[in-house]
Design a protein around this motif. Structure first.
Motif, PDB file in Angstrom:
ATOM      1  N   ARG A 150      10.991  55.937 -22.981  1.00 33.45           N
ATOM      2  CA  ARG A 150       9.661  55.442 -22.637  1.00 33.45           C
ATOM      3  C   ARG A 150       8.911  54.899 -23.839  1.00 33.45           C
ATOM      4  NH1 ARG A 150       7.775  59.733 -17.936  1.00 33.45           N
ATOM      5  NH2 ARG A 150       9.832  59.892 -16.995  1.00 33.45           N
ATOM      6  N   GLY A 151       9.595  54.850 -24.967  1.00 34.06           N
ATOM      7  CA  GLY A 151       8.996  54.219 -26.141  1.00 34.06           C
ATOM      8  C   GLY A 151       8.505  55.206 -27.173  1.00 34.06           C
ATOM      9  N   PHE A 152       8.538  54.759 -28.427  1.00 32.83           N
ATOM     10  CA  PHE A 152       8.081  55.580 -29.540  1.00 32.83           C
ATOM     11  C   PHE A 152       6.594  55.349 -29.854  1.00 32.83           C
ATOM     12  CE2 PHE A 152      12.628  55.251 -30.138  1.00 32.83           C
ATOM     13  CZ  PHE A 152      12.993  56.500 -30.593  1.00 32.83           C
ATOM     14  N   PHE A 153       6.036  54.205 -29.405  1.00 28.06           N
ATOM     15  CA  PHE A 153       4.663  53.811 -29.734  1.00 28.06           C
ATOM     16  C   PHE A 153       4.471  53.855 -31.255  1.00 28.06           C
ATOM     17  CE2 PHE A 153       4.678  55.109 -25.366  1.00 28.06           C
ATOM     18  CZ  PHE A 153       3.953  54.119 -24.757  1.00 28.06           C
ATOM     19  N   GLU A 154       5.449  53.288 -31.908  1.00 28.52           N
ATOM     20  CA  GLU A 154       5.540  53.339 -33.364  1.00 28.52           C
ATOM     21  C   GLU A 154       5.917  51.951 -33.854  1.00 28.52           C
ATOM     22  OE1 GLU A 154       8.548  55.706 -36.365  1.00 28.52           O
ATOM     23  OE2 GLU A 154       7.761  56.737 -34.585  1.00 28.52           O
ATOM     24  N   SER A 155       5.295  51.501 -34.910  1.00 29.86           N
ATOM     25  CA  SER A 155       5.579  50.183 -35.456  1.00 29.86           C
ATOM     26  C   SER A 155       6.947  50.156 -36.129  1.00 29.86           C
ATOM     27  CB  SER A 155       4.497  49.788 -36.468  1.00 29.86           C
ATOM     28  OG  SER A 155       4.912  48.685 -37.252  1.00 29.86           O
ATOM     29  N   ARG A 156       7.793  49.234 -35.704  1.00 32.83           N
ATOM     30  CA  ARG A 156       9.089  49.099 -36.361  1.00 32.83           C
ATOM     31  C   ARG A 156       8.916  48.669 -37.807  1.00 32.83           C
ATOM     32  NH1 ARG A 156      11.951  44.628 -37.186  1.00 32.83           N
ATOM     33  NH2 ARG A 156      10.779  43.422 -35.645  1.00 32.83           N
ATOM     34  N   LEU A 157       7.958  47.783 -38.070  1.00 29.29           N
ATOM     35  CA  LEU A 157       7.737  47.298 -39.429  1.00 29.29           C
ATOM     36  C   LEU A 157       7.230  48.409 -40.343  1.00 29.29           C
ATOM     37  CD1 LEU A 157       6.079  43.823 -38.710  1.00 29.29           C
ATOM     38  CD2 LEU A 157       8.498  44.374 -39.069  1.00 29.29           C
ATOM     39  N   ILE A 158       6.326  49.240 -39.829  1.00 31.33           N
ATOM     40  CA  ILE A 158       5.808  50.345 -40.640  1.00 31.33           C
ATOM     41  C   ILE A 158       6.895  51.387 -40.870  1.00 31.33           C
ATOM     42  CG2 ILE A 158       4.211  52.309 -40.594  1.00 31.33           C
ATOM     43  CD1 ILE A 158       2.145  50.432 -39.323  1.00 31.33           C
ATOM     44  N   GLY A 159       7.722  51.650 -39.853  1.00 30.83           N
ATOM     45  CA  GLY A 159       8.819  52.593 -40.025  1.00 30.83           C
ATOM     46  C   GLY A 159       9.794  52.119 -41.092  1.00 30.83           C
ATOM     47  N   GLU A 160      10.123  50.832 -41.071  1.00 32.33           N
ATOM     48  CA  GLU A 160      11.031  50.290 -42.083  1.00 32.33           C
ATOM     49  C   GLU A 160      10.398  50.342 -43.470  1.00 32.33           C
ATOM     50  OE1 GLU A 160      11.783  46.424 -40.551  1.00 32.33           O
ATOM     51  OE2 GLU A 160      13.249  47.096 -39.051  1.00 32.33           O
ATOM     52  N   LEU A 161       9.102  50.061 -43.549  1.00 30.64           N
ATOM     53  CA  LEU A 161       8.402  50.143 -44.825  1.00 30.64           C
ATOM     54  C   LEU A 161       8.414  51.574 -45.358  1.00 30.64           C
ATOM     55  CD1 LEU A 161       6.543  49.196 -47.110  1.00 30.64           C
ATOM     56  CD2 LEU A 161       4.618  49.293 -45.486  1.00 30.64           C
ATOM     57  N   ASP A 162       8.122  52.527 -44.499  1.00 28.40           N
ATOM     58  CA  ASP A 162       8.113  53.924 -44.928  1.00 28.40           C
ATOM     59  C   ASP A 162       9.507  54.386 -45.354  1.00 28.40           C
ATOM     60  OD1 ASP A 162       5.424  54.232 -44.652  1.00 28.40           O
ATOM     61  OD2 ASP A 162       5.503  55.165 -42.675  1.00 28.40           O
ATOM     62  N   ASP A 163      10.545  53.888 -44.689  1.00 27.63           N
ATOM     63  CA  ASP A 163      11.907  54.212 -45.122  1.00 27.63           C
ATOM     64  C   ASP A 163      12.162  53.695 -46.540  1.00 27.63           C
ATOM     65  OD1 ASP A 163      13.129  55.737 -43.124  1.00 27.63           O
ATOM     66  OD2 ASP A 163      13.553  53.974 -41.893  1.00 27.63           O
ATOM     67  N   ARG A 164      11.650  52.507 -46.842  1.00 23.80           N
ATOM     68  CA  ARG A 164      11.837  51.952 -48.187  1.00 23.80           C
ATOM     69  C   ARG A 164      11.058  52.740 -49.239  1.00 23.80           C
ATOM     70  NH1 ARG A 164       9.721  47.225 -48.731  1.00 23.80           N
ATOM     71  NH2 ARG A 164       9.018  46.710 -46.636  1.00 23.80           N
ATOM     72  N   ILE A 165       9.876  53.222 -48.851  1.00 22.63           N
ATOM     73  CA  ILE A 165       9.102  54.058 -49.781  1.00 22.63           C
ATOM     74  C   ILE A 165       9.846  55.360 -50.060  1.00 22.63           C
ATOM     75  CG2 ILE A 165       6.945  55.305 -50.129  1.00 22.63           C
ATOM     76  CD1 ILE A 165       5.568  53.201 -48.370  1.00 22.63           C
ATOM     77  N   LEU A 166      10.377  55.974 -48.997  1.00 24.01           N
ATOM     78  CA  LEU A 166      11.155  57.195 -49.179  1.00 24.01           C
ATOM     79  C   LEU A 166      12.352  56.945 -50.089  1.00 24.01           C
ATOM     80  CD1 LEU A 166      11.186  58.678 -45.556  1.00 24.01           C
ATOM     81  CD2 LEU A 166      10.086  59.694 -47.554  1.00 24.01           C
ATOM     82  N   GLU A 167      13.051  55.850 -49.846  1.00 24.55           N
ATOM     83  CA  GLU A 167      14.226  55.523 -50.653  1.00 24.55           C
ATOM     84  C   GLU A 167      13.846  55.314 -52.113  1.00 24.55           C
ATOM     85  OE1 GLU A 167      18.086  52.490 -50.543  1.00 24.55           O
ATOM     86  OE2 GLU A 167      16.369  52.145 -49.235  1.00 24.55           O
ATOM     87  N   ALA A 168      12.719  54.654 -52.350  1.00 19.59           N
ATOM     88  CA  ALA A 168      12.267  54.425 -53.728  1.00 19.59           C
ATOM     89  C   ALA A 168      11.979  55.746 -54.432  1.00 19.59           C
ATOM     90  CB  ALA A 168      11.023  53.538 -53.732  1.00 19.59           C
TER      91      ALA A 168
END
Length: 393
Positions: free
Chosen positions: A44-62
């Motif tokens: 039924r959906g995550f109601f979560e921004s794909r772009l923000i999720g990808e950005l946060d993944d990059r911050i975590l990786e950094a």
């Protein structure tokens, strides 16, 4: 400039954040323009921004981390210029995703750990921040992660602790509401009214109430662990039980000051355990590659043989590191036992469990990834017992 409002849903993965965000969006808060795609585990959906999720993944990786990392995230390890670039990208992404909407709902479980990076960016962009922290039983969350990602229960409990303790810490002193997720599912109108108290009059509309009733059907909750049985469950842990009790007490307004003080003590002990064992086992618990939350365990069967060989080699290396870490912890525990002839029963149990885990690791050489998960479970159990023993001495 007219001030806008951002409702930040801070919650652990699989803790009901999607259903809460879904209700808020139907009440009138703007959802992101680029939502994360629906998945089998959340149709039924995550109601979560794909772009923000990808950005946060990059911050975590950094910062040397990833979505399922239960260690404390330290933004200080990221170069200041890179961190500044991330903060500018956060502002630009939020603007692209929400535009001029008066009230938005922003949800990403990674924000529980990454809020120090986000802190201040939205305010500079003209937003007033309010936080909503859904609280779900830690065993229900861990059970859901076990089903979806084959994550050991002990690791799921450690991950739950990290997210809820950080979320509570970072939102303390700000406008926020801690809500019991099960109560919200039973009576979302009461929960929404509590959240609406932080917003301007008319921010929410009940025009889609019937749609929300249909959306919050019982099949959204697959893992059920009644609160009264949580402490007696075989797979639970005292820290998770106590943290959940303190958080729900704060949500209910029962002895909130004492509950927050105890949460501070639990957080200090958990941070100390994470620092010790997280550094010792970092190579073993790190994923083979950085992937988004719901797709982390996916392994594509197609591809070159060389890629398969490389993955197997990486798994073998992680397994070797896990064994090395386990042996080191076993040595430390033996030294502790020699120094303290009257060690506690918990300490003795920890040593016995660790020896069983090491033996199990050696016997399962054809199942490298499964052994890593077992190693992670054993390490988490031992680290919390060691911390408990140290605190009592």
């Amino acid at each position: 400039m007219t001030q806008k409002t951002a409702i930040i849903v801070l919650g652990m993965h699989r803790s009901g954040t999607s259903s809460v965000a879904g209700v808020l969006s139907r009440l009138g808060a703007a959802a992101p323009r680029t939502p994360m795609e629906v998945a089998a585990d959340n149709p039924r959906g995550f109601f979560e921004s794909r772009l923000i999720g990808e950005l946060d993944d990059r911050i975590l990786e950094a910062g040397g981390s990833w979505w399922s990392d239960w260690r404390q995230f330290d933004p200080g390890v990221i170069a200041s210029d890179v961190l500044a670039d991330f903060r500018r990208e956060i502002a630009a992404t939020v603007e692209a995703e929400f535009g001029d909407a008066a009230t938005i709902v922003l949800k990403d479980p990674r924000l529980c750990r990454l809020w120090p990076v986000w802190d201040g960016v939205l305010e500079t962009a003209g937003y007033r921040i309010v936080h909503v922290l859904p609280l779900r039983s830690p065993l229900e969350v861990a059970g859901s992660l076990k089903t979806r990602n084959d994550m050991p229960i002990a690791q799921g409990l450690a991950l739950w602790l990290r997210h809820v303790l950080d979320a509570e810490k970072f939102s303390r002193g700000a406008e926020r509401r801690l809500i019991r997720w099960t109560a919200f599912m039973t009576d979302w109108r009461a929960g929404a009214a509590t959240i609406a108290e932080m917003l301007s009059p008319g921010a929410f509309s009940l025009d889609r109430a019937a749609e929300i009733d249909a959306y919050l059907s019982r099949d959204l909750r697959h893992e059920v662990v009644p609160d009264e049985t949580l402490a007696r469950a075989a797979e639970t842990h005292a820290w998770a039980v106590e943290a959940y009790g303190c958080l729900t007490a704060a949500a209910d307004g029962d002895g909130a000051a004492a509950a927050l003080k105890r949460l501070d003590q639990l957080r200090d002990r958990f941070d100390a355990a994470s620092d010790l064992f997280g550094r010792a086992t970092a190579a073993a618990i790190a994923p083979a590659r950085s992937e988004p939350e719901s797709r982390h365990a996916t392994f594509e069967s197609s591809g070159a043989q060389t890629d398969v060989d490389a993955r197997l080699a990486a798994a073998e290396a992680r397994h070797a590191q896990a064994l090395k870490s386990l042996e080191g912890l076993k040595t430390l525990l033996n030294q502790e036992r020699a120094m303290r002839g009257n060690e506690s029963a918990d300490h003795a149990e920890a040593l016995r469990s660790l020896e069983v885990a090491v033996a199990a690791e050696r016997e399962r050489r054809e199942a490298l990834e499964e052994r890593l998960r077992l190693s992670m479970r054993s390490l988490v159990e031992r680290e919390v017992r060691l911390s408990r023993t140290s605190a009592h001495q």
